[in-house]
Scaffold this motif. Structure first.
Motif, PDB file in Angstrom:
ATOM      1  N   GLY A 216      -1.573  -8.407   8.652  1.00  0.00           N
ATOM      2  CA  GLY A 216      -1.800  -8.590   7.163  1.00  0.00           C
ATOM      3  C   GLY A 216      -2.759  -9.639   7.120  1.00  0.00           C
TER       4      GLY A 216
ATOM      5  N   VAL B 269       3.750   0.480   2.519  1.00  0.00           N
ATOM      6  CA  VAL B 269       3.473  -0.723   3.452  1.00  0.00           C
ATOM      7  C   VAL B 269       3.502  -1.632   3.011  1.00  0.00           C
ATOM      8  CG1 VAL B 269       1.741  -1.720   5.362  1.00  0.00           C
ATOM      9  CG2 VAL B 269       2.042   1.191   5.049  1.00  0.00           C
TER      10      VAL B 269
ATOM     11  N   PHE C 146       0.734  -1.186  -0.026  1.00  0.00           N
ATOM     12  CA  PHE C 146       0.054   0.184  -0.047  1.00  0.00           C
ATOM     13  C   PHE C 146       0.976   1.091   0.141  1.00  0.00           C
ATOM     14  CE2 PHE C 146      -2.691  -3.299   2.440  1.00  0.00           C
ATOM     15  CZ  PHE C 146      -3.941  -2.851   1.250  1.00  0.00           C
TER      16      PHE C 146
ATOM     17  N   GLU D  45     -12.864 -12.283  11.600  1.00  0.00           N
ATOM     18  CA  GLU D  45     -13.201 -12.126  12.938  1.00  0.00           C
ATOM     19  C   GLU D  45     -14.458 -12.288  13.347  1.00  0.00           C
ATOM     20  OE1 GLU D  45     -10.891  -9.185  15.377  1.00  0.00           O
ATOM     21  OE2 GLU D  45      -9.409  -8.922  13.686  1.00  0.00           O
TER      22      GLU D  45
ATOM     23  N   VAL E 232       1.150   4.888   0.968  1.00  0.00           N
ATOM     24  CA  VAL E 232       0.486   6.117   1.743  1.00  0.00           C
ATOM     25  C   VAL E 232       1.436   7.303   1.727  1.00  0.00           C
ATOM     26  CG1 VAL E 232      -0.532   6.550   3.993  1.00  0.00           C
ATOM     27  CG2 VAL E 232      -0.556   4.357   3.077  1.00  0.00           C
TER      28      VAL E 232
HETATM   29  N1  LIG Z   1      -6.045   0.122   2.457  1.00  0.00           N
HETATM   30  C1  LIG Z   1      -4.900   0.320   2.867  1.00  0.00           C
HETATM   31  N2  LIG Z   1      -4.061   1.458   2.794  1.00  0.00           N
HETATM   32  C2  LIG Z   1      -2.879   1.523   3.379  1.00  0.00           C
HETATM   33  N3  LIG Z   1      -2.434   0.815   4.244  1.00  0.00           N
HETATM   34  C3  LIG Z   1      -3.354  -0.408   4.504  1.00  0.00           C
HETATM   35  C4  LIG Z   1      -4.598  -0.719   3.832  1.00  0.00           C
HETATM   36  N4  LIG Z   1      -4.856  -1.688   4.204  1.00  0.00           N
HETATM   37  C5  LIG Z   1      -4.254  -2.139   5.464  1.00  0.00           C
HETATM   38  N5  LIG Z   1      -2.957  -1.522   5.616  1.00  0.00           N
HETATM   39  C6  LIG Z   1      -1.822  -1.706   6.044  1.00  0.00           C
HETATM   40  O1  LIG Z   1      -1.455  -3.110   5.992  1.00  0.00           O
HETATM   41  C7  LIG Z   1      -1.011  -3.512   7.279  1.00  0.00           C
HETATM   42  C8  LIG Z   1      -1.964  -4.796   7.381  1.00  0.00           C
HETATM   43  O2  LIG Z   1      -3.318  -4.613   7.893  1.00  0.00           O
HETATM   44  P1  LIG Z   1      -4.539  -5.668   7.976  1.00  0.00           P
HETATM   45  O3  LIG Z   1      -5.586  -5.056   7.928  1.00  0.00           O
HETATM   46  O4  LIG Z   1      -4.276  -6.678   6.904  1.00  0.00           O
HETATM   47  O5  LIG Z   1      -3.952  -6.207   9.417  1.00  0.00           O
HETATM   48  P2  LIG Z   1      -4.835  -7.394  10.327  1.00  0.00           P
HETATM   49  O6  LIG Z   1      -3.733  -8.245  10.555  1.00  0.00           O
HETATM   50  O7  LIG Z   1      -6.177  -7.636   9.604  1.00  0.00           O
HETATM   51  O8  LIG Z   1      -4.808  -6.498  11.617  1.00  0.00           O
HETATM   52  P3  LIG Z   1      -6.174  -6.381  12.607  1.00  0.00           P
HETATM   53  O9  LIG Z   1      -5.985  -7.697  13.556  1.00  0.00           O
HETATM   54  O10 LIG Z   1      -5.859  -5.126  13.566  1.00  0.00           O
HETATM   55  O11 LIG Z   1      -7.533  -6.392  12.002  1.00  0.00           O
HETATM   56  C9  LIG Z   1      -1.365  -2.806   8.358  1.00  0.00           C
HETATM   57  O12 LIG Z   1       0.176  -2.032   8.568  1.00  0.00           O
HETATM   58  C10 LIG Z   1      -2.055  -1.785   7.628  1.00  0.00           C
HETATM   59  O13 LIG Z   1      -1.865  -0.339   8.368  1.00  0.00           O
END
Ligand SMILES: Nc1ncnc2c1ncn2[C@@H]1O[C@H](COP(=O)(O)OP(=O)(O)OP(=O)(O)O)[C@@H](O)[C@H]1O
Ligand SMILES: [Mg+2]
Length: 223
Positions: free
Chosen positions: A43, A18, A11, A167, A13
């Motif tokens: 992720g 990221v 991503f 979740e 930003v």
């Molecule tokens: N649309 C987006 N734009 C920019 N960064 C993103 C986007 N979606 C996710 N990220 C980044 O990618 C990484 C993974 O995010 P993700 O939502 O997959 O985590 P997760 O494991 O599901 O976390 P959680 O347990 O909090 O739900 C994070 O660092 C997040 O900030």
């Protein structure tokens, strides 16, 4: 059924990149039950979104039922998602202005199914999920557990072979969470391939295979 090879998702930003997924290798056979755990931001949701065709990887190859879906355009991906994938989310993602029955029937409307057949299929789904008495309630007139049951009915009304749950019990009390999990697991028992993201180790342990995501990398947990 699922083959991911060298999958990455970046991503951008502002100036920053990221790396939400790095070099993911994952094969899932039809009928498997996987749990996906790992710290917040590791992720997990990104992985589920890529698998469910809601998002597109930056690199790598992803085959769903033998079709390389990374080369498909948006419309073809949307159609494949509609026919093959059911999604259940932590915050339900129901349409607030629609009743439970209308929410459940929405994928059928989008797929152009005739009203008569729609009514029959929606009625059957509501019955299966014990929602008949709540058919004309809007989401804000339902409990959390009921909302998630509506979401499950909607996710499965197209009879997908793959069910992805991010979740699904994260926003429910223990009792409703357990009920929802049992419904999802019953769908797996009836033949659906099931992937569940969870923070709850107790739920994670119930799956046939456990995947751990750390900093965008996928590791298999050997029991
Ligand atoms: N649309 C987006 N734009 C920019 N960064 C993103 C986007 N979606 C996710 N990220 C980044 O990618 C990484 C993974 O995010 P993700 O939502 O997959 O985590 P997760 O494991 O599901 O976390 P959680 O347990 O909090 O739900 C994070 O660092 C997040 O900030
Ligand atoms: Mg997440």
């Amino acid at each position: 059924m699922l083959e991911l090879a060298g999958i990455g998702r970046d991503f951008e930003v502002g100036e920053q990149t990221v790396h939400a997924l790095r070099d993911v290798e994952l094969n899932v056979a039809a009928g498997e039950y996987l749990s996906i755990m790992g710290p917040s931001g590791s992720g997990k949701s990104t992985l589920l979104n890529v698998i469910g065709l809601l998002d597109r990887p930056t690199r790598g190859r992803y085959c769903l039922d033998g079709t390389d879906v990374t080369v498909l355009d948006g419309a073809a991906r949307a159609e494949l998602r509609r026919d093959k994938v059911g999604f259940v989310f932590q915050f339900f993602h129901l349409v607030p202005r629609l009743t439970a029955a209308e929410n459940v029937g929405l994928p059928l409307v989008l797929a152009g199914v005739e009203p008569d057949e729609r009514r029959v299929r929606v009625a059957r789904a509501l019955e299966r999920l014990d929602l008949v008495s709540r058919a004309s309630h809007r989401p804000d007139q339902l409990s959390g557990g009921q909302r998630q049951r509506v979401a499950i009915a909607r996710a499965t009304i197209m009879e997908p072979r793959l069910l992805l749950a991010d979740e699904p019990t994260g926003n429910l009390d223990r009792h409703s969470g357990h009920e929802v999990l049992e419904l999802i697991e019953a769908l797996h028992a009836s033949g659906l391939t099931l992937l569940v993201v969870t923070h709850d180790p107790e739920i994670g342990r119930r799956a046939g295979r456990r995947i751990h995501v750390v900093d965008g990398r996928v590791e298999e947990q050997v029991p």
